[in-house]
Scaffold this active site. Structure first.
Site: not given
Ligand SMILES: Cc1ncc(C[n+]2csc(CCOP(=O)(O)OP(=O)(O)O)c2C)c(N)n1
Ligand SMILES: [Mg+2]
Lengths: 315, 322
Positions: B58, B121, B167
């Site tokens: 971000e 969140q 949301r």
């Molecule tokens: C700083 C931040 N940005 C966005 C999110 C929203 N978010 C939740 S899960 C996710 C994607 C996660 O993918 P990854 O980190 O690869 O986890 P996994 O594949 O193990 O579920 C995002 C973008 C968040 N939790 N934290």
């Protein structure tokens, strides 16, 4: 109580003597796959009930969690604030259903509590929240922060000449956060060798494939150039996981990262490589099919796929 | 009275972006791996060449937007409100606020109606943080119609904007052809005893509260202060004079939000007793959105209670100190 829960599940007899030396009796290597299966089943049950949460990443991390919580970490579910415990930080906070399942099966709290996931008043918050469950060590869910907190814990241990380790479970997606690399540089420079980071490298993030959105490769080289000891393994091969962590435990001087190549949704055929289930929970029908499949009978899963009932995502 | 539910304001944002994309080639959209949730994915599909998913990064997202704006683009950047503001705050200062860059920050999942995901969140401090960035315009639309109109208005104005979407489905407050101006509040309901001033999801709740108060013979005015900054001080002054008591209602922490802004205007222009429906200096938790709104008092009945408290103080000057 802790041991009893676990024994019931694995069908093993209690070995009382070891209890005197080790506060928590680790499972033997051959016992671990069954525990991994038990964790996956709890994950599906919890998420099937809660109606919201993240199945994909909770399943991909299950074998890593199994090895840590039931074989490798020094901890005592009967005494969660034990000073000498190894610390576990879930940096990929949304993967907490997997951790809650592992903790319950290890005896930290009753298994029945798992079904309260994400409900108002539950200790099992949607993302790890130490106001409700201090044993989680850190409030996570904002991706990219866990490694810094883990560095802080490792640094404190070093200052206090304590010998516990810090295990930090990260995701591939959060490796895109700048803070991850600030922490990596710090740990490398300060030689925090009791820090072991594991990356659940499941190739998907929320909006799709990591390689399409912002590729991380060459990832091992990145960590190495930040002065880390890096290993790459199959994150579903229990023996390989244990060997890699043992190697990390034995090698002094540098922090350790284990890039664990995993499959998002591992264990449930219709969730594997299907990023629809990143943040969508299984329906009642899918829950039943998934549980059956984890018990060795994939017929219902196959039928759902054949009937075109499974939504797909992230291809 | 059950309110008619419209789209979630984040869905309306996604639609508005599409229209903006067709109208103005300078509009570019960036997201940080939440395009499915913020609804920038609609734009991504139609305008793949003007969309970028930067990954979970971000701070970099905000910096990139600063550079794009510097080069004449109109960047819309989106993530969840908590990450958008908190992870990129210094970047919002240096790459956007200080140079007065023409960046539109549209963050979804504002407030606690995010629900089950829990505190990490949810965002209870984004409005305070955004509003304290000098030069930023800060907008919290109430429903889908307001969102579409205000997103477009944000694109037309020059300068940094923070707009918060939500949301869950939002109660319909407006008609499709209602008109809006940034910085101008909307008097939705006339009243003489007390003014209920709200934004976002709480506007629907304030209308329901006014209805409930009317049944008790209390005449409550309802004002939508969709723009927290610049605040419509004229409207607030008029309402303070006309009703002599004000209740603010917002899905935000009480410190530094709409209530704080309104109280400054009221203190300066025409002091009257006030009450504040807001989250009282805490983070929330997991739960169904409705359960959380109930637990933290962000409901029509919460507003009714606050109105009764403020009316008591209005009637009895000896209680004026609160
Ligand atoms: C700083 C931040 N940005 C966005 C999110 C929203 N978010 C939740 S899960 C996710 C994607 C996660 O993918 P990854 O980190 O690869 O986890 P996994 O594949 O193990 O579920 C995002 C973008 C968040 N939790 N934290
Ligand atoms: Mg991933």
């Amino acid at each position: 109580m802790a041991a009893r829960n676990r024994r019931e599940l694995t069908g093993l007899k209690k070995i009382g003597i070891i209890k005197l030396i080790m506060p928590f009796v680790p499972l033997t290597l051959p016992e671990l796959p069954r525990m991994a299966l038990a964790i996956r089943k709890e994950v599906i049950r919890m998420l099937g009930r809660s109606g919201s949460g993240h199945p994909g990443g909770s399943l991909s991390e299950a074998d890593l969690l199994t090895c840590l919580f039931f074989h490798l970490m020094r901890h005592d579910p009967a005494n969660p604030s034990w000073e000498e415990r190894d610390r576990f930080v879930l940096s990929k906070g949304h993967g907490c259903p997997g951790v809650y399942a592992a903790m319950a099966l290890a005896g930290y709290f009753p298994k029945e509590e798992l079904l309260t996931l994400r409900r108002l008043g539950s200790r099992l918050q949607g993302h790890p929240d130490t106001r409700f469950l201090p044993m989680l060590e850190a409030c996570t869910g904002s991706l990219g922060q866990g490694l810094s907190i883990s560095c802080g814990i490792a640094l404190a241990a070093k200052m206090d000449r304590k010998d516990h380790r810090v295990y930090c479970l990260m995701s591939d997606g959060e490796t895109q956060e700048g803070q991850t690399w600030e922490a990596a540089a710090f740990a490398g420079f300060h030689g925090l060798d009791r820090l072991i980071a594991l990356v659940d490298y499941n190739k998907f993030q929320l909006d799709g494939k990591v390689a399409d959105i912002m590729d991380l490769e060459p990832l091992a080289k990145k960590w190495e150039s930040f002065r880390w000891h890096a290993q790459e393994i199959d994150g579903h091969d229990i023996l390989k996981i244990v060997q890699a962590v043992r190697q990390a435990q034995a090698a002094p001087g540098k922090p350790h990262v284990i890039l664990a190549h995993t499959v998002k949704g591992k264990g449930v055929s219709f969730m594997e490589h299907n990023n629809y289930f990143h943040g969508v929970t299984p329906t009642a029908e899918e829950t039943e099919a998934a549980l059956k499949e984890l018990d060795g009978d994939p017929s219902l899963s196959k039928a759902l796929v054949a009937a075109g009932k499974i939504k797909m995502g992230g291809k | 009275m059950t309110p008619r539910l419209g789209l979630a304001t984040r869905d309306a944002y996604g639609q508005a972006l599409l229209e903006l994309g067709r109208e103005d080639p300078r509009v570019v959209v960036l997201d940080a791996d939440l395009s499915v949730s913020t609804k920038t994915n609609l734009f991504a599909k139609e305008f793949p060449d003007r969309f970028l998913n930067v990954g979970i990064a971000e701070a970099n997202l905000v910096g990139l937007a600063g550079g794009l704006a510097h080069s004449g683009k109109i960047p819309f950047i989106s993530s969840f409100a908590c990450f958008m503001i908190c992870k990129g705050y210094d970047q919002l200062r240096m790459a956007v606020a200080v140079p007065r860059a023409n960046v539109k920050v549209v963050a979804s999942h504002g407030g606690i109606s995010v629900g089950e995901d829990g505190a990490s969140q949810q965002s209870v401090e984004d409005i305070a943080l955004a509003a304290s960035l000098p030069g930023f315009t800060v907008i919290v639309p109430a429903d889908e119609h307001a969102t579409r109109a205000l997103v477009k208005a944000a694109a037309r104005m020059n300068g940094p904007v923070y707009l918060r979407t939500g949301r869950p489905k939002a109660p319909l407050v407006y008609e499709a052809d209602s008109s809006f101006a940034i910085g101008k509040g909307v008097l939705l309901r006339e009243g003489k005893d007390v003014t209920l001033a709200a934004n976002g999801l709480l506007v629907g709740a304030a209308l329901a509260a006014a209805e409930a108060l009317a049944a008790d013979g209390i005449s409550a005015a309802v004002v939508d202060l969709h723009t927290v900054k610049p605040l419509d001080e004229e409207l607030i002054e008029r309402q303070a004079k006309a009703t002599g008591a004000i209740v603010t209602a917002e899905e935000h922490q009480v410190w530094g939000g709409l209530g704080a802004a309104v109280s400054q205007a009221v203190a300066r222009r025409h002091p009257v007793p006030m009450e504040f429906v807001a989250i009282q200096d805490t983070y929330a938790e997991s739960g169904k959105p409705e359960e959380l709104m109930e637990k933290y008092g962000l409901t029509a009945s919460g507003i009714v209670q606050a109105a009764r408290r403020v009316l008591k103080r209005k009637r009895d000057p000896s209680l004026r100190s609160g």
